[in-house]
Design an enzyme around this catalytic site. Structure first.
Site, mmCIF file in Angstrom:
data_model
loop_
_atom_site.group_PDB
_atom_site.id
_atom_site.type_symbol
_atom_site.label_atom_id
_atom_site.label_comp_id
_atom_site.label_asym_id
_atom_site.label_seq_id
_atom_site.Cartn_x
_atom_site.Cartn_y
_atom_site.Cartn_z
ATOM 1 N N HIS A 179 -29.798 9.340 -34.151
ATOM 2 C CA HIS A 179 -28.775 10.278 -34.640
ATOM 3 C C HIS A 179 -28.469 10.075 -36.124
ATOM 4 O O HIS A 179 -27.739 10.857 -36.720
ATOM 5 C CB HIS A 179 -27.507 10.210 -33.770
ATOM 6 C CG HIS A 179 -26.583 9.093 -34.108
ATOM 7 N ND1 HIS A 179 -26.575 7.895 -33.433
ATOM 8 C CD2 HIS A 179 -25.638 8.983 -35.068
ATOM 9 C CE1 HIS A 179 -25.660 7.113 -33.970
ATOM 10 N NE2 HIS A 179 -25.084 7.738 -34.967
ATOM 11 N N GLY A 212 -19.441 -2.702 -36.806
ATOM 12 C CA GLY A 212 -20.817 -2.207 -36.876
ATOM 13 C C GLY A 212 -20.923 -0.751 -37.267
ATOM 14 O O GLY A 212 -20.148 0.078 -36.833
ATOM 15 N N SER A 242 -23.212 2.757 -37.260
ATOM 16 C CA SER A 242 -24.274 3.406 -36.492
ATOM 17 C C SER A 242 -25.630 3.015 -37.080
ATOM 18 O O SER A 242 -25.772 2.943 -38.296
ATOM 19 C CB SER A 242 -24.136 4.915 -36.615
ATOM 20 O OG SER A 242 -23.271 5.398 -35.641
ATOM 21 N N GLY A 243 -26.573 2.787 -36.219
ATOM 22 C CA GLY A 243 -27.924 2.454 -36.660
ATOM 23 C C GLY A 243 -28.145 0.988 -36.951
ATOM 24 O O GLY A 243 -29.281 0.532 -37.028
#
Ligand SMILES: *[C@@H]1O[C@H](CO)[C@@H](O)[C@H](O)[C@H]1NC(C)=O
Ligand SMILES: *[C@@H]1O[C@H](CO)[C@@H](O)[C@H](O)[C@H]1NC(C)=O
Length: 298
Positions: A107, A245, A247-248
């Site tokens: 995403h 954290g 994304s990714g």
């Protein structure tokens, strides 16, 4: 006229027949060959994948098993990269797994992407950064935008990163690796998607989060599809720390003194929200695909 046509046809058929037998014999006698380049590439990849998960700069305090989030020490996570959009703004994280491949969430993929390694403070040029354009994206064929299942992608870079003290690769897990419930993983990120006043800086953050029981996680995320390709981690009570954290970015575990990527931050960070775990793509389920892509495109 008739005769010449006939003889031509006979000769032509004969020619086809002969060339066909010639070719088939020719093909049959030659074994499939591995070109020296392929051989070299394979050998190089093997070494590259083996030299992983070690950092030259160590954070001694991480041995104390502190749960929660805090600023990282520069250089302790040399495989952590920032994904930059068209305007070169960081918006997702990623993990270097070979000098020329980055693992991230599907995403996070955009039409134009850059990867910055050796990064610590986003607002300062520290002289350790390297930035390279992505020239090819591989989104997992099972990625589902609706359910966010198989949220995993590989980014191929136009040129390899130069490895060293501040840029290195993380290890891939093996396909059968199981992660125990309550074991503590480390998540990393610049946390760009949340209220920046929370940390007030743009430096990399780390947090330790326990792996959750998947049935508990499914109960908490009633309205979502939590597939077997996902891992849940974090605190049910939703501590603020657990949203460090991006994304990714990775969910890491240290195995035999090497750092291994077991998860990719996918969704549901739930920064400070109650009863929400973070959801991560479960990397062991995709190792076969990752290795295949890397081998085919190196
Ligand atoms: C290919 O690699 C194998 C083993 O790694 C080696 O024995 C062989 O000589 C290599 N062949 C070429 C053409 O480099
Ligand atoms: C997860 O929780 C369920 C119910 O809460 C329990 O039945 C199951 O044994 C747990 N699984 C593990 C692996 O601990």
């Amino acid at each position: 006229m008739m005769i010449t046509w006939l003889s031509f046809r006979v000769m032509f058929s004969l020619y086809i027949l002969l060339s066909f037998t010639w070719h088939s014999c020719f093909c049959a006698t030659i074994k499939p060959i591995v070109s020296p380049k392929n051989n070299e590439t394979r050998a190089r990849l093997k070494i590259e994948l083996k030299n992983c998960g070690l950092n030259q700069i160590k954070d001694i305090s991480s041995r104390l098993r502190i749960i929660g989030g805090r600023e990282a020490i520069k250089g302790t996570w040399p495989w952590q990269v920032a994904l930059l959009n068209h305007y070169r703004e960081p918006f997702c994280g990623g993990t270097l797994i070979t000098p020329q491949f980055v693992l991230t969430a599907a995403h996070c993929v955009r039409r134009k992407l850059y990867v910055r390694a050796g990064e610590h403070d986003l607002m300062t040029n520290e002289g350790t950064e390297q930035e390279i354009k992505v020239d090819h994206v591989f989104i997992h064929p099972s990625f589902d935008r609706e359910t966010v299942d198989s949220d995993i992608a590989l980014l191929h870079l136009k040129a390899p990163f130069k490895l060293g003290k501040y840029v290195a690769t993380a290890c891939l897990p093996s396909r059968k690796d199981e992660i125990e419930i309550d074991s503590l993983g480390t998540i990393l990120g610049w946390g760009k998607q949340k209220n920046s006043a929370m940390f007030g800086t743009d430096v990399l953050h780390q947090a330790r989060v326990p792996i959750a029981n998947i049935s508990d996680c499914r109960n908490v995320y009633e309205d979502y599809f939590i597939s077997n390709n996902m891992l849940c981690a974090g605190f049910r009570s939703g501590r603020v720390d657990s949203c460090a954290g991006d994304s990714g970015g990775p969910l890491l575990f240290q195995k035999r003194s090497r750092w291994v990527i077991y998860g990719i931050t996918s969704f549901g960070e739930g920064c400070g929200r109650k009863e929400k775990y973070g959801i991560y793509a479960k990397v062991p389920n995709f190792v076969k695909w990752i290795r295949r892509v890397i081998h085919r495109h190196s």
